[in-house]
Design an enzyme around this catalytic site. Structure first.
Site, PDB file in Angstrom:
ATOM      1  N   HIS A  98      -5.049  -6.704   6.549  1.00 26.77           N
ATOM      2  CA  HIS A  98      -6.121  -5.935   5.909  1.00 26.77           C
ATOM      3  C   HIS A  98      -7.288  -6.839   5.485  1.00 26.77           C
ATOM      4  CE1 HIS A  98      -3.856  -2.001   5.561  1.00 26.77           C
ATOM      5  NE2 HIS A  98      -3.069  -2.826   6.220  1.00 26.77           N
ATOM      6  N   GLY A 105       0.832  -1.205   0.000  1.00 27.53           N
ATOM      7  CA  GLY A 105       0.000   0.000   0.000  1.00 27.53           C
ATOM      8  C   GLY A 105       0.864   1.251   0.000  1.00 27.53           C
ATOM      9  N   SER A 106       2.006   1.185   0.675  1.00 26.96           N
ATOM     10  CA  SER A 106       2.925   2.329   0.685  1.00 26.96           C
ATOM     11  C   SER A 106       3.435   2.596  -0.721  1.00 26.96           C
ATOM     12  CB  SER A 106       4.116   2.042   1.605  1.00 26.96           C
ATOM     13  OG  SER A 106       3.658   1.778   2.908  1.00 26.96           O
TER      14      SER A 106
HETATM   15  C1  LIG Z   1      -4.110   4.235   5.749  1.00 27.54           C
HETATM   16  C2  LIG Z   1      -2.905   3.461   5.324  1.00 27.54           C
HETATM   17  N1  LIG Z   1      -2.201   3.865   4.265  1.00 27.54           N
HETATM   18  C3  LIG Z   1      -1.120   3.185   3.825  1.00 27.54           C
HETATM   19  C4  LIG Z   1      -0.699   2.025   4.457  1.00 27.54           C
HETATM   20  C5  LIG Z   1       0.499   1.288   3.949  1.00 27.54           C
HETATM   21  O1  LIG Z   1       0.192   0.007   3.481  1.00 27.54           O
HETATM   22  P1  LIG Z   1       1.315  -1.151   3.477  1.00 27.54           P
HETATM   23  O2  LIG Z   1       1.495  -1.616   4.880  1.00 27.54           O
HETATM   24  O3  LIG Z   1       0.767  -2.201   2.577  1.00 27.54           O
HETATM   25  O4  LIG Z   1       2.554  -0.546   2.916  1.00 27.54           O
HETATM   26  C6  LIG Z   1      -1.390   1.574   5.578  1.00 27.54           C
HETATM   27  C7  LIG Z   1      -0.932   0.365   6.288  1.00 27.54           C
HETATM   28  O5  LIG Z   1      -1.545  -0.190   7.138  1.00 27.54           O
HETATM   29  C8  LIG Z   1      -2.519   2.300   6.035  1.00 27.54           C
HETATM   30  O6  LIG Z   1      -3.224   1.895   7.109  1.00 27.54           O
END
Ligand SMILES: Cc1ncc(COP(=O)(O)O)c(C=O)c1O
Length: 424
Positions: A221, A88-89
């Site tokens: 998630h 997600g990042s």
């Molecule tokens: C609101 C939000 N944005 C971005 C992210 C980043 O996702 P990832 O952990 O897959 O990099 C998260 C992670 O929990 C999140 O809660």
């Protein structure tokens, strides 16, 4: 398993049965007593066999299964394009680099401002800085815990170019109003949907209201590809940039690769770098998980909604002591977790968290709390608009517990009983 492959079928039936028995035993061993971990594994034999199918075929890096998951995820949301990445990042990073790209028709340039709620996540804010723009932190609504629209409007200046909205813990923002504000001021609207898979506003899924939507498929998630993420957009231009920057900045995955290659006859089209880029590619194993997880998403969402409704009903007598998160009118909240804000001192919150952890109920802060208070921000250019009272409150008095598809009725009761006893 995909129809194209019958590699798994070639394994002896007993081998598969043995594998599944081991997996089911692992999953069962996590359910032996009453406890509320943040998540329990949401995958089963389908995801594992589909992954083995990829391993046996030796086709492991981004390929057919990722493509299939992208197409089905886009279909689920009603989006024109979905581009899978490794987290997600990474999806947020890509979203910012799309609107900040030199090739974008109307790019966000260094020094421009992007408004983001202070009550958010680190990698919702950092990518804004990565394109040279300035994050402007604004406060949230004390009831929905989402970006406060009045604070948003008063933060807009001549330098504002985009809004990075976030559906906190799965509660959809008021997306028609957000879209209207964005359009009125000529701003990009990015939706961080990393906690909001399947959430809706006015009957339409989140992620497709903005110019770009981003999702995370990390283990905790709503659906998981172990690690993973997705960028969704209705813009063909943005989708092309995403496909290009996801893999080194080369043109191989772009639809218009042929016409670009023709412009540079002196360069090997296999190694023609058209934009800056990264390597954010997912693997076929992640695609394999995604295909099967997506089929389960609606049932997972229903289970989470049912848990939340139960707790809201059972805990209603504690309304004076606890602030609950309000579901937005016209919104379908998908309850990534179940947040609680204690109406008392920080000590009360800390005592409650200690008590719950003792009773094997896992707790987490409400995301990064107020990002303005995080030490990393000392080194990053940013602006705070107005006061951040609610963001501070969420940080000092709030927390959430896991809410997922595998919580049993006994476990739901356990949490409700622990809270009632604490406040009694
Ligand atoms: C609101 C939000 N944005 C971005 C992210 C980043 O996702 P990832 O952990 O897959 O990099 C998260 C992670 O929990 C999140 O809660």
């Amino acid at each position: 398993m995909t129809k194209e492959s019958n590699l798994i079928d070639k394994l002896r039936d007993e081998t598969i049965a043995d594998l599944i028995a081991v997996l089911e035993e692992s999953l069962r061993s996590k359910e032996t007593d009453v406890s509320l971990p943040l998540i329990r594994p949401s995958f089963g034999p389908d995801e594992v066999l589909e992954s083995i199918d990829s391993l046996l075929s030796t086709y492991l890096t981004m390929g057919k299964k990722v493509k299939r998951f992208e197409s089905e995820f886009a279909g689920y949301l009603g989006a024109k394009h979905a581009i899978m990445v490794n987290s997600g990042s990474s999806a947020n990073l890509l979203a910012m680099h799309i609107i900040g790209n030199h090739l974008a028709e109307d790019r966000v340039a260094p020094g421009d401002e992007v408004i983001v709620p202070a009550a958010s996540w680190s990698t919702s804010v950092f990518p804004i800085v990565d394109i040279g723009a300035v994050p402007v932190l604004v406060d949230s609504d004390p009831h929905t815990f989402n970006l406060d629209l009045a604070c948003l409007e008063s933060a807009i200046t001549g330098k504002t170019r985009a809004i990075m909205a976030l559906h906190l813990l799965g509660n959809p923002c008021k997306l028609d109003a957000l879209r209207e504000i964005a359009d009125e001021h000529g701003l990009y609207l990015i939706e961080d949907c990393c906690e909001a898979h399947g959430a809706e506003y006015k009957g339409r899924k989140v992620g497709v209201w903005g110019d770009i939507g981003t999702f995370s498929f990390f283990f905790s998630h709503h659906i998981s590809t172990i690690e993973g993420g997705m960028v969704v957009t209705n813009s063909g231009e943005f989708a092309e940039l995403a496909r290009c920057m996801r893999a080194h900045g080369w043109i191989r995955d772009m639809e218009k690769r042929k016409s670009i290659a023709e412009q540079y006859p002196g360069l090997d089209s296999r190694f023609l770098f058209y934009s800056r880029g990264f390597n954010l590619r997912p693997t076929e194993i992640q695609g394999a998980f995604g295909i099967h997880q997506l089929k389960k998403l609606d049932s997972f969402v229903e289970a989470r909604r049912e848990n939340a409704e139960y707790w809201l009903r059972e805990l209603a007598p504690l309304k004076e002591r606890i602030i609950f998160q309000d579901e937005q009118e016209y919104g379908k909240h998908v309850w990534f977790g179940f947040p609680i804000v204690v109406n008392g001192t920080r000590q009360t919150r800390d005592d409650l968290v200690t008590e719950l952890e003792k009773k094997r109920i896992a707790t987490r802060p409400i995301l990064a709390g107020n990002m303005a208070n995080q030490p990393a921000m000392r080194f990053l250019p940013h602006r705070v608009s107005g006061n951040l009272t609610t963001a501070d409150r969420l940080q000092q008095s709030g927390f959430f517990i896991g809410n997922h598809q595998a919580i049993t009725h006994r476990e739901r009761d356990h949490f409700a009983a622990c809270l009632s006893t604490f406040f009694a």
